[in-house]
Design a protein around this motif. Structure first.
Motif, short mmCIF file in Angstrom:
data_model
loop_
_atom_site.label_atom_id
_atom_site.label_comp_id
_atom_site.label_asym_id
_atom_site.label_seq_id
_atom_site.Cartn_x
_atom_site.Cartn_y
_atom_site.Cartn_z
N ALA A 11 -1.06 4.34 0.12
CA ALA A 11 -0.27 3.54 -0.81
C ALA A 11 1.01 4.28 -1.21
O ALA A 11 2.10 3.69 -1.26
CB ALA A 11 -1.09 3.20 -2.05
N VAL A 12 0.88 5.58 -1.48
CA VAL A 12 2.05 6.38 -1.85
C VAL A 12 3.04 6.43 -0.69
O VAL A 12 4.26 6.27 -0.89
CB VAL A 12 1.62 7.80 -2.25
N GLU A 13 2.55 6.62 0.51
CA GLU A 13 3.43 6.67 1.68
C GLU A 13 4.12 5.32 1.90
O GLU A 13 5.31 5.27 2.25
CB GLU A 13 2.62 7.05 2.92
N ARG A 14 3.41 4.22 1.66
CA ARG A 14 4.01 2.91 1.86
C ARG A 14 5.04 2.62 0.75
O ARG A 14 6.06 1.97 1.00
CB ARG A 14 2.94 1.83 1.89
N ALA A 15 4.78 3.11 -0.46
CA ALA A 15 5.76 2.96 -1.54
C ALA A 15 7.04 3.71 -1.20
O ALA A 15 8.15 3.23 -1.47
CB ALA A 15 5.18 3.46 -2.86
N GLU A 16 6.90 4.90 -0.62
CA GLU A 16 8.08 5.64 -0.18
C GLU A 16 8.79 4.91 0.94
O GLU A 16 10.03 4.87 1.00
CB GLU A 16 7.69 7.04 0.29
#
Length: 212
Positions: free
Chosen positions: A193-198
């Motif tokens: 999720a964090v990677e996709r937000a970035e």
């Protein structure tokens, strides 16, 4: 309705913002789950409902894109914003379901911090999207997102380190192994999720640079 040579005007940014509001809602609910771990089943149900609504918006964006001749930004950028926001909602849903139904026990502190940073990243991405729709720059919001991404990377290393080096005193070795496996699944989805937000931030930043 008669045929016209003039293309219809599609409010893509209106649809993006509507989609983003759904994204912010599910990120907020996930943050609530990790904060107090109460009413988890009800909160997961709410995420499922919002995710279904967001899927409808995503399909509408795709349909409008396929039938629109003139677009406010590049067609590929519209596609990327759409699929990235949709994917992020789906990943957040997966993280909520795992923490809710795997029986992970007490929420680990690093995961709580990461999820809160994820919420901030999503909110800041919404600010970037709003600035983009108005033709304004959003460097300060991009910087906040990147700083939280770096913080999440450090917290992820700390969380995984604690998980393996100092496992909780559970009833037997098998219980400890299961605890580690469950939290590996949860941390994995949070990290995605964090990677996709970035990734969403990168897509929006790329559009901003094209139209600077």
């Amino acid at each position: 309705m008669g045929f016209t040579l003039f293309p219809k005007e599609v409010k893509f940014f209106t649809l993006f913002k509507e989609q983003n509001r759904k994204l912010i809602k599910v990120a907020g609910i996930l943050d609530d789950i990790f904060h107090d771990f109460e009413d988890v089943e009800d909160r997961c149900t709410r995420i499922n409902i919002i995710e279904a609504e967001a899927n409808t918006i995503s399909r509408n964006i795709a349909l409008e894109l396929s039938s629109t001749f003139i677009t406010p930004i590049d067609r590929e950028d519209i596609h990327q914003i759409n699929i990235t926001q949709e994917a992020l909602i789906n990943i957040i849903k997966a993280a909520a379901l795992r923490i809710g139904f795997l029986g992970c026990g007490e929420v680990l502190y690093p995961s709580r911090r990461i999820v809160h940073s994820l919420k901030i990243m999503v909110e800041e991405a919404g600010q970037v999207l709003d600035k983009l729709s108005k033709g304004k720059q959003a460097h300060e919001h991009i910087e906040v997102i990147k700083n939280h991404k770096y913080e999440c990377e450090m917290l992820m290393m700390v969380g995984l380190g604690e998980l393996y080096e100092q496992p909780p005193h559970l009833d037997g070795e098998m219980a400890t192994v299961l605890h580690i496996i469950k939290w590996n699944h949860v941390y994995g989805r949070i990290e995605q999720a964090v990677e996709r937000a970035e990734r969403l931030s990168d897509v929006l930043e790329g559009v901003l640079l094209k139209h600077a």
